[in-house]
Write an enzyme that holds these catalytic residues in place. Structure first.
Site, short mmCIF file in Angstrom:
data_model
loop_
_atom_site.label_atom_id
_atom_site.label_comp_id
_atom_site.label_asym_id
_atom_site.label_seq_id
_atom_site.Cartn_x
_atom_site.Cartn_y
_atom_site.Cartn_z
N CYS A 1 -9.06 -9.13 -0.25
CA CYS A 1 -8.56 -10.48 -0.01
C CYS A 1 -9.24 -11.13 1.19
CB CYS A 1 -7.05 -10.44 0.21
SG CYS A 1 -6.12 -9.85 -1.22
N GLN B 1 0.80 -1.22 0.00
CA GLN B 1 0.00 0.00 0.00
C GLN B 1 0.84 1.28 0.00
OE1 GLN B 1 -3.07 0.75 -0.52
NE2 GLN B 1 -4.05 -1.24 -0.45
#
Length: 376
Positions: A322, A175
């Site tokens: 996810c 990220q």
């Protein structure tokens, strides 16, 4: 549909798509083949490795290409465990790590694992980390930026503690790659992972860095690609496209940060009419990625709010893509110590380069209207 889920994935940049097509049609050889066509592919691959290493401030000899961040996390941790600095069987990990980290740790046998929660600001408590150390601690794994609330962990301080205690340190940079200048922190860790599809590159490609001073052993025996790091023909076109995406996004780092700070402030202002019901999980500005907003609205389940927003033409999420298929609350909510009911209220809004101010205001107004109707 107006997209507010850039932390999950991003659309492929048009310039990057051109690079992908060109590499696929002109540099199609197997980079391991010894003929000239293979050699051209190999040259492109190594140019990409060098360019990404320069952007990250690391030695290109430690950079390996993978199918994405999840595989990078798995292989990096396995590599570190194959070349420990000292004997031991104790690992420290953040409780809010990506599911791929939890996956690799759960399959380890004979190890003791300490999971660290987050404080009220969404950060690892450094004192608690230090108190968790034992002479047996051989690995610490803490993600750089949390994918669900965008808090930036103190990687420099954690790295220093690990170095002083002969402990490997892995950090998930998925990220933060392309959103923060990583040149200062990347050389401090033993390993890190990154991914292409979070920065307007293609899906199915990423990488891992392992400090070249570490003499790791391959997890998959007999592999000839990526110096034995992983098997399978190297996806050179996707790597070229990811490199182009990284080059482009790095030129926009500072302008993007200012834009996202303004968009974040606008959303907060638009939510003012329901502020007593809204709880935003965040750190102060110096430890917060402004493009990710994790929040809860009291009394309203996040999944219902997400579906309502979708009905009105806005794509938001309830956490990491996810994890969503497992129908469990975002991992960060457990790490923050939230009750199950409060955890179910969690939603995530994330901005990207195409996000417009008027769309952010429209989203905020829509959320306010949904809440007011729900409460009446």
């Amino acid at each position: 549909m107006i997209y507010f889920d850039f932390a999950a994935t991003t659309p492929l940049d048009s310039d990057v798509a051109e690079v992908f097509v060109q590499a696929s049609t002109e540099f199609y050889g197997n980079s391991n083949s010894l003929h000239d066509i293979g050699g051209q592919s190999q040259d492109l691959l190594e140019n990409c490795r060098e360019e990404l290493a320069n952007l990250l401030g690391v030695n290109k000899k430690g950079l390996y290409f993978t199918s994405g961040g999840s595989e990078g996390n798995f292989l990096a941790i396995e590599a570190l465990l194959s070349a420990l600095k000292k004997p031991g069987k104790h690992i420290i990990a953040g409780m809010a790590e990506h599911s791929s980290i939890h996956g690799v740790l759960s399959r380890l046998e004979g190890y003791t694992i300490t999971f660290l929660p987050l404080n009220s600001s969404g950060l690892i408590d450094i004192e608690e980390l230090e108190h968790s150390l034992t002479p047996e601690t051989i690995l610490v794994t803490v993600q750089h930026v949390n994918s669900e609330i965008g808090t930036i962990q103190p990687v420099e301080r954690i790295a220093r503690i690990c170095q002083e205690n002969d402990i490997h340190f892995h950090s998930d940079f998925v990220q933060s790659f392309g959103k923060i200048d990583l040149k200062k922190v990347a050389p401090l860790v033993s390993s890190f992972s990154f991914s292409g599809h979070k920065i307007y590159g293609p899906k199915g490609v990423g990488g891992a860095y392992i400090d070249p001073a570490i003499s790791w052993r391959p997890f998959f025996p007999g592999g000839s690609h990526e110096r034995g790091f992983r098997p399978g023909t190297v996806n050179v076109p996707a790597i070229a496209a990811m490199t182009a995406a990284a080059q482009k996004i790095h030129t926009q780092l500072f302008d993007s940060k200012d834009k996202f700070i303004a968009l974040r402030a606008a959303l907060m202002e638009t939510l003012e009419p329901i502020k007593e019901l809204v709880h935003i999980h965040q750190a102060d500005q110096s430890s917060q990625l402004p493009s990710i907003i994790g929040l809860g609205i009291s009394g309203i389940e996040g999944q219902w709010m997400m579906l309502e927003c979708n009905r009105y033409g806005f794509a938001i999420s309830t956490g990491s893509a996810c994890q969503i298929g497992m129908q469990t609350p975002a991992k960060v909510t457990e790490a923050l110590g939230l009750s199950l009911q409060v955890a179910k209220e969690f939603i995530r809004i994330s901005f990207g380069k195409s996000t417009k101010m008027e769309d952010v205001v429209k989203l905020g107004e829509t959320i306010v209207d949904i809440v007011k109707r729900f409460k009446n």
